[in-house]
Design a protein around this motif. Structure first.
Motif, PDB file in Angstrom:
ATOM      1  N   VAL A  11       8.566  -2.016   8.071  1.00  0.00           N
ATOM      2  CA  VAL A  11       7.110  -2.049   8.153  1.00  0.00           C
ATOM      3  C   VAL A  11       6.694  -2.962   9.296  1.00  0.00           C
ATOM      4  CG1 VAL A  11       4.988  -2.614   6.927  1.00  0.00           C
ATOM      5  CG2 VAL A  11       6.938  -1.668   5.679  1.00  0.00           C
ATOM      6  N   VAL A  12       5.884  -2.435  10.211  1.00  0.00           N
ATOM      7  CA  VAL A  12       5.349  -3.258  11.300  1.00  0.00           C
ATOM      8  C   VAL A  12       3.822  -3.338  11.257  1.00  0.00           C
ATOM      9  CG1 VAL A  12       7.306  -2.900  12.830  1.00  0.00           C
ATOM     10  CG2 VAL A  12       5.400  -1.294  12.898  1.00  0.00           C
ATOM     11  N   ALA A  13       3.216  -2.530  10.430  1.00  0.00           N
ATOM     12  CA  ALA A  13       1.777  -2.588  10.172  1.00  0.00           C
ATOM     13  C   ALA A  13       1.533  -1.771   8.918  1.00  0.00           C
ATOM     14  CB  ALA A  13       0.972  -2.045  11.351  1.00  0.00           C
ATOM     15  N   LYS A  14       0.295  -1.882   8.381  1.00  0.00           N
ATOM     16  CA  LYS A  14       0.027  -1.158   7.132  1.00  0.00           C
ATOM     17  C   LYS A  14       0.203   0.342   7.287  1.00  0.00           C
ATOM     18  CE  LYS A  14      -2.827  -3.934   4.101  1.00  0.00           C
ATOM     19  NZ  LYS A  14      -4.070  -3.951   3.298  1.00  0.00           N
ATOM     20  N   ASP A  15      -0.005   0.834   8.490  1.00  0.00           N
ATOM     21  CA  ASP A  15       0.072   2.282   8.689  1.00  0.00           C
ATOM     22  C   ASP A  15       1.165   2.667   9.678  1.00  0.00           C
ATOM     23  OD1 ASP A  15      -1.070   1.239  10.934  1.00  0.00           O
ATOM     24  OD2 ASP A  15      -2.631   2.770  11.141  1.00  0.00           O
ATOM     25  N   ARG A  16       2.109   1.749   9.932  1.00  0.00           N
ATOM     26  CA  ARG A  16       3.159   2.068  10.893  1.00  0.00           C
ATOM     27  C   ARG A  16       4.508   1.561  10.400  1.00  0.00           C
ATOM     28  NH1 ARG A  16       2.726  -0.449  15.837  1.00  0.00           N
ATOM     29  NH2 ARG A  16       1.121  -1.876  15.068  1.00  0.00           N
ATOM     30  N   GLY A  43      -2.763   9.054   2.232  1.00  0.00           N
ATOM     31  CA  GLY A  43      -2.270  10.072   1.320  1.00  0.00           C
ATOM     32  C   GLY A  43      -0.784  10.302   1.475  1.00  0.00           C
ATOM     33  N   SER A  44      -0.380  11.559   1.386  1.00  0.00           N
ATOM     34  CA  SER A  44       1.044  11.892   1.386  1.00  0.00           C
ATOM     35  C   SER A  44       1.603  11.949   2.804  1.00  0.00           C
ATOM     36  CB  SER A  44       1.257  13.241   0.699  1.00  0.00           C
ATOM     37  OG  SER A  44       2.627  13.593   0.698  1.00  0.00           O
ATOM     38  N   ASN A  45       2.814  11.397   2.964  1.00  0.00           N
ATOM     39  CA  ASN A  45       3.529  11.427   4.231  1.00  0.00           C
ATOM     40  C   ASN A  45       4.959  11.880   3.963  1.00  0.00           C
ATOM     41  OD1 ASN A  45       1.841   9.703   6.499  1.00  0.00           O
ATOM     42  ND2 ASN A  45       1.404   9.015   4.412  1.00  0.00           N
ATOM     43  N   ASN A  46       5.431  12.796   4.789  1.00  0.00           N
ATOM     44  CA  ASN A  46       6.787  13.321   4.593  1.00  0.00           C
ATOM     45  C   ASN A  46       7.575  13.221   5.889  1.00  0.00           C
ATOM     46  OD1 ASN A  46       8.689  16.008   4.760  1.00  0.00           O
ATOM     47  ND2 ASN A  46       8.703  15.072   2.729  1.00  0.00           N
ATOM     48  N   ASN A  67       0.810  -1.217   0.000  1.00  0.00           N
ATOM     49  CA  ASN A  67       0.000   0.000   0.000  1.00  0.00           C
ATOM     50  C   ASN A  67       0.840   1.262   0.000  1.00  0.00           C
ATOM     51  OD1 ASN A  67       0.857  -0.714   2.677  1.00  0.00           O
ATOM     52  ND2 ASN A  67      -0.483   0.908   3.446  1.00  0.00           N
ATOM     53  N   LEU A  68       2.164   1.107  -0.052  1.00  0.00           N
ATOM     54  CA  LEU A  68       3.063   2.255   0.025  1.00  0.00           C
ATOM     55  C   LEU A  68       3.739   2.508  -1.308  1.00  0.00           C
ATOM     56  CD1 LEU A  68       4.847   1.504   3.424  1.00  0.00           C
ATOM     57  CD2 LEU A  68       2.784   2.867   3.043  1.00  0.00           C
ATOM     58  N   THR A  69       3.898   3.782  -1.632  1.00  0.00           N
ATOM     59  CA  THR A  69       4.642   4.189  -2.821  1.00  0.00           C
ATOM     60  C   THR A  69       5.633   5.273  -2.426  1.00  0.00           C
ATOM     61  OG1 THR A  69       2.760   3.740  -4.272  1.00  0.00           O
ATOM     62  CG2 THR A  69       4.518   5.138  -5.148  1.00  0.00           C
ATOM     63  N   VAL A  70       6.903   5.051  -2.708  1.00  0.00           N
ATOM     64  CA  VAL A  70       7.918   6.054  -2.408  1.00  0.00           C
ATOM     65  C   VAL A  70       7.938   7.086  -3.525  1.00  0.00           C
ATOM     66  CG1 VAL A  70      10.371   6.487  -2.076  1.00  0.00           C
ATOM     67  CG2 VAL A  70       9.313   4.475  -1.049  1.00  0.00           C
TER      68      VAL A  70
END
Length: 733
Positions: free
Chosen positions: A664-669, A707-710, A353-356
């Protein structure tokens, strides 16, 4: 066991259960691509290093690259005078000639020797020629060796048949009547300064004043006790040598090699291409971990690896190998020709689920040579800054580089260069405040004193600095400073004695000492021949520089114009030696022309750790054995030293950068692991989606938003100086 450790151990299995669809990662010429493929559950990675790639990507000691193989360097120095050598006081000298002979006993190990050289430090005096005088060396009573003197450190070849296991006797005399040489003596009373180890006094030197008929171990003219600087340099493969490979990632390299999914390592095969001679000892060890750098912790201890197949207890994402050549009983070196690692693994879909979008990662390059920086908050350092109002010196400087240049000019103008009187106290402690206070009513000293004052001026502002000594040919040498520049992201050389720096003519970027050394070789030794200092002559030196046109060189000099000594100006001759009939052999202090040989001091924390230190460093020809000396194909290892650097990255690793990874330890962490080499490190300045925080630990958890994370990370030292940012921008579904 902490939570992060539990997560790293069990999350790969958990994600395998939660996400049934696997990701296959295929190796394609070292580039890895990730894709969903329910029919292919196992990824495969094949990684190969040639000997050259392995050598320059690894840390190693006592190894060298030759003919595309890694082999033992075999540099073995037999010496016992180094801790006490360097005093310039009258009681620390003896004379050889006019019936006076010297004797030295040195003990050799029980191991095969390929070649041997006597290295002895001495200086011609009176009418004795600077180059060409004859010395006579007698080893264990064998046929005398007549040696023609060309450099203050001799390089006397010794037939191997002359040497024996255990104690060997070397006697030295002058062949021509009337010739005399001064010999510095390592006084026993000085040994405590040059080494913090418990050094036993060997009493292996003696002198004779009747052409060798009788001998006395009071070895100075004044009756002092000590050791002559007479050493044996051997090529022998008895010393242990080792190589630590780069950290090897056994699983996928998805998402810019920054974000790592949980992985299960199924198996790996480690193939080492070696050529091992009978009688040599070879050992392979392994350690493993779940973080991308061992310094982050959580790695296993080193364990012997006795098979090609990866042991079950080391089936973790990251491994590192150690190849060690143990004490060998043969005259041939083992060779390491390359390494191949094949691994099979499975990853979960936690990163699907992640895109760099973009990433910028700093580097931390472990060195095989320990270096200790001064703490910029050191009380003596900050008192020096206040006492001499250094803040007013740099006031108005718009960049860190401009700050360094202002400090350079301030130091250059503090006194006129002079050599300390031989009867003045030996320089033992390196303290800028004491140097500026002076002795005998006279402040300052020679180029070393400028270097110490400038280095500590920079350190007081949190600018890492270290001293490098350089020299060429028979006479002279110079002490300069290398400083770390965040602005140029590199080490650069500054000469506070002459208020100068060198820069690349095309880019305008300042250069470091090793860059200048390489340009020296291509300028004065363009055919690739080695710098043979033992065959040096004034004529050869002048011939090599006769047709040099500075405007045609790829470098130029920047002169600040504040130097007191010599009234240095824009006409400073930095590419050759101006003939001087009073001192024809002098080749010191002439800019980059002086960078044939380079040696780094192994630390710069002289205030917080006063000892050990070279005694009166630079006033005799660098006889201390703790230097890190550079050697390459054209720059042979010096016969008087024992520690040699063959990989530029060992001395020029970056500072103030942050190298990080995201697990990665979870989809959102994500768990962010951070590492930095920042002298006086205080904390990481972490900015997540515009919100800034201070993180003292090397790990923190990043909670992603849709969405976007920085993420941006900087290292910050105790004075508030910040490094360049590392970071990543990614999107999360």
């Amino acid at each position: 066991m902490d939570l992060n450790r539990l997560l790293r151990l069990f999350m790969p299995v958990l994600f395998m259960l939660l996400f049934q669809q696997p990701v296959a990662v295929h190796a394609q010429d070292g580039v890895f691509s990730g894709q969903s493929d329910p029919g292919d559950t196992i990824g495969h990675t094949a990684q190969t290093w040639s000997a050259s790639e392995l050598f320059f990507q690894s840390q190693s000691r006592q190894l060298m690259l030759a003919d595309d193989a890694i082999e033992l360097a075999g540099d073995m120095l037999i010496a016992d005078d180094a801790p006490g050598i360097g005093s310039i006081r009258g009681e620390a000298w003896d004379t050889i000639g006019n019936g006076i002979m010297l004797r030295k006993h040195l003990v050799l190990p029980d191991s095969p020797v390929r070649n041997a050289t006597i290295s002895m430090l001495l200086y011609p005096v009176g009418n004795t020629p600077l180059s060409g005088g004859k010395l006579v060396f007698t080893v264990n009573g064998n046929k005398p060796i007549v040696y023609e003197f060309h450099h203050f450190w001799t390089s006397v070849p010794v037939p191997l048949a002359y040497l024996k296991k255990g104690e060997n006797r070397i006697e030295v005399a002058v062949q021509e009547a009337g010739n005399q040489y001064r010999v510095p003596v390592a006084l026993y009373e000085k040994f405590k300064y040059g080494s913090t180890a418990n050094v036993s006094l060997p009493f292996r030197s003696a002198r004779s004043i009747d052409n060798g008929n009788t001998w006395n171990n009071r070895v100075t003219a004044a009756g002092g006790a000590g050791e002559y600087p007479i050493r044996l340099k051997l090529q022998s493969y008895n010393d242990r040598a080792w190589l630590h490979t780069p950290v090897i990632n056994l699983a996928d390299k998805l998402l810019g090699e920054v974000v790592f999914s949980p992985a299960i390592i199924h198996d790996a095969v480690i193939r080492i291409d070696t050529a091992v001679t009978q009688g040599s000892r070879w050992l392979t060890r392994i350690r493993s971990g779940d973080t991308h750098q061992p310094a982050l912790g959580g790695w296993s201890d080193w364990e012997e690896l006795a098979m090609e197949k990866l042991p079950a207890e080391h089936k973790r994402r990251f491994i590192q190998l150690e190849f060690s050549f143990e004490a060998n009983s043969v005259a041939e070196t083992p060779k390491l020709n390359g390494l191949t690692v094949d691994s099979r693994w499975t990853v979960g879909l936690a990163a699907a689920n992640l895109t760099v979008v973009s990433s910028q990662n700093g580097a931390v390059i472990p060195s095989a040579f320990a270096f200790r920086h001064e703490d910029p908050a050191n009380n003596k350092l900050q008192k020096f800054r206040r006492t001499f109002a250094l803040d007013s010196v740099v006031e108005g400087a718009e960049t860190a580089w401009e700050k360094m240049i202002r400090l350079r000019g301030w130091v250059a103008g503090q006194w006129d260069w002079f050599l300390p009187d031989p009867e003045s106290p030996d320089l033992i402690t390196w303290d800028a405040t004491e140097i500026l206070a002076g002795t005998g009513g006279k402040r300052g000293g020679n180029c070393l004193h400028y270097a110490v004052v400038f280095a500590q001026a920079c350190q007081s502002f949190g600018i890492p600095a270290r001293i490098v000594n350089t020299n060429f040919s028979i006479w002279g040498g110079h002490e300069v400073v290398e400083v770390w520049s965040n602005e140029f992201n590199k080490w650069v050389m500054i000469d506070p004695n002459f208020d100068t720096s060198f820069y690349d003519r095309k880019t305008g970027i300042p250069l470091n000492v090793l860059e200048l050394h390489r340009i020296f070789l291509s300028t004065y030794y363009p055919e690739g021949e080695p710098v043979n200092r033992d065959r040096w002559s004034v004529d050869d030196r002048n011939l090599r520089t006769a047709n040099i046109r500075p405007e045609q060189l790829p470098i130029a000099i920047e002169v600040g114009g504040h130097a007191f000594s010599g009234k240095i100006n824009e006409d400073y001759v930095w590419w050759k030696v101006i003939p001087n009939p009073l001192n024809a052999g002098y080749s010191g202090g002439y800019g980059f022309f002086n960078t044939a040989e380079i040696r780094w001091l192994p630390r710069s924390n002289w205030l917080s750790q006063p000892l050990p230190i070279p005694i009166t460093h630079g006033r005799t020809h660098w006889g201390w054995d703790g230097y890190y000396a550079w050697t390459d194909e054209q720059t042979p290892p010096t016969p008087e030293h024992r520690i040699f650097v063959r990989r530029a990255a060992d001395m020029y690793g970056p500072l103030f950068q942050v190298n990080f990874s995201a697990s990665v330890v979870a989809k959102d962490r994500l768990i962010i692991n951070m590492l930095t080499d920042t002298p006086g490190f205080s904390y990481f300045e972490v900015t997540v989606n515009g919100k800034q925080m201070q993180v003292s630990a090397h790990t923190f958890e990043w909670k992603l938003v849709p969405g976007s994370n920085n993420l941006e990370i900087r290292s910050v030292d105790v004075l508030g100086n910040k490094g360049k940012p590392s970071g990543i921008t990614l999107t999360s579904k």
